[in-house]
Design a protein around this motif. Structure first.
Motif, PDB file in Angstrom:
ATOM      1  N   HIS A 224       0.586  -1.446  -0.503  1.00 31.76           N
ATOM      2  CA  HIS A 224      -0.194  -0.048  -0.280  1.00 31.76           C
ATOM      3  C   HIS A 224       0.639   1.252  -0.046  1.00 31.76           C
ATOM      4  O   HIS A 224       0.477   2.419  -0.897  1.00 31.76           O
ATOM      5  CB  HIS A 224      -1.073   0.402   1.419  1.00 31.76           C
ATOM      6  N   HIS A 225       1.691   1.182   0.893  1.00 30.67           N
ATOM      7  CA  HIS A 225       2.823   2.663   0.806  1.00 30.67           C
ATOM      8  C   HIS A 225       3.004   3.174  -0.584  1.00 30.67           C
ATOM      9  O   HIS A 225       2.782   4.428  -0.860  1.00 30.67           O
ATOM     10  CB  HIS A 225       3.757   2.528   1.028  1.00 30.67           C
ATOM     11  N   GLU A 226       3.791   2.113  -1.381  1.00 35.66           N
ATOM     12  CA  GLU A 226       3.743   2.473  -2.763  1.00 35.66           C
ATOM     13  C   GLU A 226       2.771   2.137  -3.404  1.00 35.66           C
ATOM     14  O   GLU A 226       3.484   3.269  -4.670  1.00 35.66           O
ATOM     15  CB  GLU A 226       4.616   0.850  -3.298  1.00 35.66           C
ATOM     16  N   THR A 227       2.312   1.930  -3.432  1.00 39.75           N
ATOM     17  CA  THR A 227       0.739   2.124  -5.057  1.00 39.75           C
ATOM     18  C   THR A 227      -0.469   2.528  -4.290  1.00 39.75           C
ATOM     19  O   THR A 227      -1.558   2.715  -4.631  1.00 39.75           O
ATOM     20  CB  THR A 227       0.203   0.466  -4.548  1.00 39.75           C
ATOM     21  N   GLN A 228      -0.958   3.614  -3.599  1.00 41.23           N
ATOM     22  CA  GLN A 228      -1.269   4.267  -2.625  1.00 41.23           C
ATOM     23  C   GLN A 228      -1.151   5.320  -3.483  1.00 41.23           C
ATOM     24  O   GLN A 228      -0.113   5.739  -4.522  1.00 41.23           O
ATOM     25  CB  GLN A 228      -0.942   4.880  -1.292  1.00 41.23           C
ATOM     26  N   PRO A 229      -2.514   6.411  -3.462  1.00 42.51           N
ATOM     27  CA  PRO A 229      -3.212   6.785  -5.012  1.00 42.51           C
ATOM     28  C   PRO A 229      -2.098   8.353  -5.118  1.00 42.51           C
ATOM     29  O   PRO A 229      -1.599   8.288  -6.102  1.00 42.51           O
ATOM     30  CB  PRO A 229      -4.317   7.706  -4.618  1.00 42.51           C
TER      31      PRO A 229
END
Length: 482
Positions: A192-197
């Protein structure tokens, strides 16, 4: 708490009123800067066209939530006037000026903010289709009934803020448990930290933390969203049980919510979602009143706030049922006024980051051209650029660019966006960080998809790059104006 008067929650009211007003200020400034190029008379999705379509039949009119622009013709100038009015009223509330007057004065101010911003978001279409829009509206409505400094806040309104926070947190937790497997096998925050908006300055550092830490993050999230919210209501027991324990339990629950939200603030850019949650969570923190003298609320104010409480009991049934429904709705409103809504976010987490990079060229032959990238303010582009912190400010175009590769086809607004780039439209270009052509018209524009990932520590030391990207395919173009 002392019956109708929440005498220990004066500090909570101060934070709620000023904090919610500050978020309205941010929202109106965001609309002032972005609404016209996105949704104005020459916007990507012109609001006047929507209003004209709605006015063509009564059934269509019922599909649109309340807005003053169904009664007053929309113009960009009127939109600007509305935004400035909202900014002025918000600033007054932040300064605490209306709160010095009788309770109906801050009530009117907050209701004006509520109706004014609803008038904007109701015609905002996909650019205003985010859960924190309705969250701000609902919080603003409840803040209208917190009263003024001349009396303690009403117990019923403080409890309604707990109910709002419960729906926000528990709803988000249930969405996750019912959603992607990654929330159940504790791997969600590995990605998530990499792919968050829209990553923030510390997102890469958070992403590079050990896997065991990410699993602990998920466990902490589940605890904060699925267990803690029930304890927010503990202070109600103080009406029947002596001693400070109920209030302390509620305050600890609120503090846990605040702590988890601050971690999200540090590691991402979720507009005002996290800050709104923090402000609302302060409703659970009671500070014992200095005076032991009982304070009674005026009867008319008790009647008004009791009516609001009864109204919420009636409106909350769909939201309560939704929390435990097999097919839980996320960020849904069950009435036209966007009260007692259902909330939730990130039921699934994307495993890889696909970015749409928009490029242009001034050369005639697109096959042999030198293509140059348009740079966005928040969304990743330049691999050497550290993501910036923008929240609580909302970059609407950048957010929708993240959603673009998740759909099956390119959205209508993106086609209009490309046309505006070909026209070198100044208001549209002002939404970007950098125009590679310095205001000149490109001959061709295209969109190319890339897979982005954060660089490892070794890659960062070797190249200085924050991102590593891999080209995938051309998703649009080259296209030009005839």
């Amino acid at each position: 708490m002392d019956g109708f008067a929440a005498v220990d929650f004066g500090f909570a009211r101060e934070v709620l009123q000023r904090g919610i007003a500050a978020l309205f200020l941010v929202a109106f400034v965001s609309s002032l800067n972005q609404f016209r190029p996105l949704l104005g008379e020459r916007g990507l999705l012109p609001a006047p066209e929507l209003l004209e379509w709605v006015a063509s039949s009564r059934s269509r009119g019922r599909m649109l939530r309340p807005t003053v622009f169904t009664r007053i013709r929309y113009t960009d100038r009127r939109l600007v006037a509305l935004c400035w009015a909202g900014i002025i009223v918000s600033a007054a509330l932040i300064g605490g000026i209306p709160q010095l007057a009788p309770p109906w004065v801050p009530m009117v101010c907050f209701l004006l903010l509520w109706l004014g911003y609803m008038s904007i978001s109701s015609i905002g279409q996909t650019f205003y289709g985010f859960g924190w829009e309705m969250l701000l509206l609902e919080a603003g409505f409840l803040a209208a009934f917190l009263g003024s400094n001349v009396q303690p806040p009403p117990t019923v309104v403080i409890v309604l803020f707990w109910w709002l926070l419960f729906r926000l947190e528990f709803g988000a937790g249930m969405i996750k448990i019912r959603g992607g497997r990654e929330w159940r096998d504790l791997t969600a925050l590995t990605y998530h930290h990499e792919t968050q908006p829209m990553p923030g300055p510390l997102s890469r550092q958070a992403h590079l933390l050990p896997r065991w830490f990410h699993k602990g993050e998920v466990l902490g999230n589940h605890f904060a969203q699925l267990v803690v919210p029930f304890f927010l209501f503990a202070p109600i027991l103080g009406l029947f049980l002596p001693g400070p324990v109920p209030a302390v339990v509620g305050a600890v629950a609120a503090a846990i919510v605040i702590a988890t939200q601050l971690w999200l603030v540090l590691t991402g850019n979720f507009a005002w979602l996290n800050w709104a949650t923090i402000v609302i969570a302060f409703s659970g923190i009671g500070v014992p009143a200095a005076s032991a003298v009982p304070v009674e609320l005026p009867i008319p104010w008790v009647v008004i706030t009791s009516f609001v409480g009864i109204l919420y009991v009636a409106l909350s049934w769909p939201a309560l049922r939704n929390l435990f429904a097999h097919r839980q709705l996320m960020n849904a409103s069950f009435n036209r006024w966007q009260l007692a809504n259902a909330y939730g976010a990130f039921g699934t987490v994307t495993k890889e980051r696909i970015e749409i990079v928009v490029e242009g060229t001034t050369e005639e032959d697109p096959d042999a051209a030198d293509w140059r990238e348009y740079a966005f303010k928040g969304k990743p582009g330049d691999v050497r650029r550290v993501p910036r912190q923008f929240a609580p400010y909302h970059l609407r175009l950048d957010w929708l660019m993240w959603f673009l590769p998740l759909g099956r086809s390119l959205d209508d607004w993106f086609t209009a966006f490309v046309v505006r780039l070909l026209e070198a439209d100044p208001p549209t270009l002002a939404l970007l960080r950098r125009d590679p052509f310095d205001g000149a018209r490109p001959r061709w524009v295209r969109a190319v998809s890339y897979r982005y990932r954060f660089s490892t520590r070794a890659e960062k030391r070797a190249t200085g790059d924050v991102w590593v990207r891999e080209r995938r395919r051309i998703v649009l173009g080259p296209v030009g104006l005839r």
